[in-house]
Design an enzyme around this catalytic site. Structure first.
Site, short mmCIF file in Angstrom:
data_model
loop_
_atom_site.label_atom_id
_atom_site.label_comp_id
_atom_site.label_asym_id
_atom_site.label_seq_id
_atom_site.Cartn_x
_atom_site.Cartn_y
_atom_site.Cartn_z
N CYS A 66 0.68 -1.18 0.05
CA CYS A 66 0.26 -0.07 -0.08
C CYS A 66 0.89 1.13 -0.11
O CYS A 66 1.64 1.57 -0.93
CB CYS A 66 -0.90 0.04 1.17
SG CYS A 66 -2.32 1.03 0.93
N HIS A 75 -3.71 -5.15 0.67
CA HIS A 75 -3.09 -5.59 2.01
C HIS A 75 -2.93 -7.15 2.20
O HIS A 75 -3.88 -7.76 2.85
CB HIS A 75 -4.03 -4.92 3.15
CG HIS A 75 -3.78 -3.65 3.23
ND1 HIS A 75 -2.79 -2.93 3.98
CD2 HIS A 75 -4.16 -2.28 2.68
CE1 HIS A 75 -2.45 -1.79 3.98
NE2 HIS A 75 -3.60 -1.44 2.93
N GLU A 83 -1.06 -8.83 4.20
CA GLU A 83 -1.09 -9.43 5.45
C GLU A 83 -2.15 -9.55 6.21
O GLU A 83 -2.52 -10.38 7.26
CB GLU A 83 -0.46 -8.24 6.24
CG GLU A 83 -1.28 -6.92 6.85
CD GLU A 83 -1.24 -5.92 5.50
OE1 GLU A 83 -0.93 -6.21 4.41
OE2 GLU A 83 -1.80 -4.88 5.96
#
Ligand code: MN
Length: 237
Positions: free
Chosen positions: A111, A215, A217
């Site tokens: 990001c 994202h 993660e």
């Protein structure tokens, strides 16, 4: 015994209620550990000796998500929709990126991370997609929970991403009002959404540098291919 790669992960200091704290989402650290690396949180200290000494022991750098990059650093005035900025974080991450380029070490930007890598290496971003890109846009600031993918992206053939996702179309989560408008020299567009927003870039030469606008993660726990993306990064460190 060979040791696991040490992966620095940049922290943020953006929570107004806790001005003396620095933050790093645990999912970033867990993803690196699950992928075979040793996560190392990087505090917001811009002193050159701190950055040089830290970079010297790290095998890879992951730049996490966060606030907007200060546009003045790249000779642009702030657009009215430009969000909060953190000049200390900008300075620290730019110094790390410069050293990692010199040392040809692997970098992975998430990001904000993919945006600052792009800016540092000579590309450009939209300070605000809605105001500056034009055309019909998808919803890139999802209201759904972070672990839910909400829009699809098309992955470029022969990209590093195509090796881990094994499909030319995947769905990702989306929390950004900015995006890359022009990749840095020697970078390719590795993924984009159907509205033409660049969702990933990769360095096309021998150094491993990948940036994604979504994202991962928050997705790797349920998606083995996303974990494979973190593994690909760690293996290249
Ligand atoms: Mn998006």
């Amino acid at each position: 015994m060979s040791r696991k790669p040490l992966i620095g992960i940049t922290m943020s200091a953006e929570k107004g209620d806790f001005p003396s704290q620095q933050f790093l989402g645990k999912q970033y650290c867990q993803a690196i550990y699950q992928a075979g690396g040793i996560p190392v949180a990087l505090p917001l200290i811009t002193a050159e000796d701190n950055i040089v000494a830290t970079a010297a022991i790290l095998d890879g750098l992951m730049i996490s998500g966060g606030v907007d990059v200060n546009p003045l650093l790249f000779n642009e005035e702030p657009h009215p929709q430009n969000g909060r900025i953190d000049p200390v974080r900008d300075e620290m991450e730019l110094a790390f990126i410069e050293l990692f380029m010199q040392q040809k070490k692997a970098m992975f930007g998430i990001c904000r991370g993919c945006q600052i890598i792009t800016l540092a290496l000579g590309g450009k971003i939209y300070q605000d997609l809605k105001e500056q890109k034009g055309g019909e846009l998808l919803k890139h600031s999802q209201d759904a929970p972070r672990h839910l993918p909400t829009h699809s992206i098309t992955i470029s053939p022969n990209s590093k991403l195509s090796l881990v996702f094994k499909s030319d179309k995947i769905i990702v989560n989306s929390y950004h009002h900015q995006a890359i408008s022009q990749p840095a020299p020697n970078f390719i567009v590795a993924a984009e959404s159907s509205d033409g927003v660049i969702e990933a870039v990769e360095h096309s030469l021998d150094q491993y540098i990948v940036g994604v606008q979504w994202h991962p993660e928050h997705l790797w726990q349920k998606d083995p291919n996303t974990l494979a993306l973190f593994k690909q990064f760690v293996e290249n460190c």
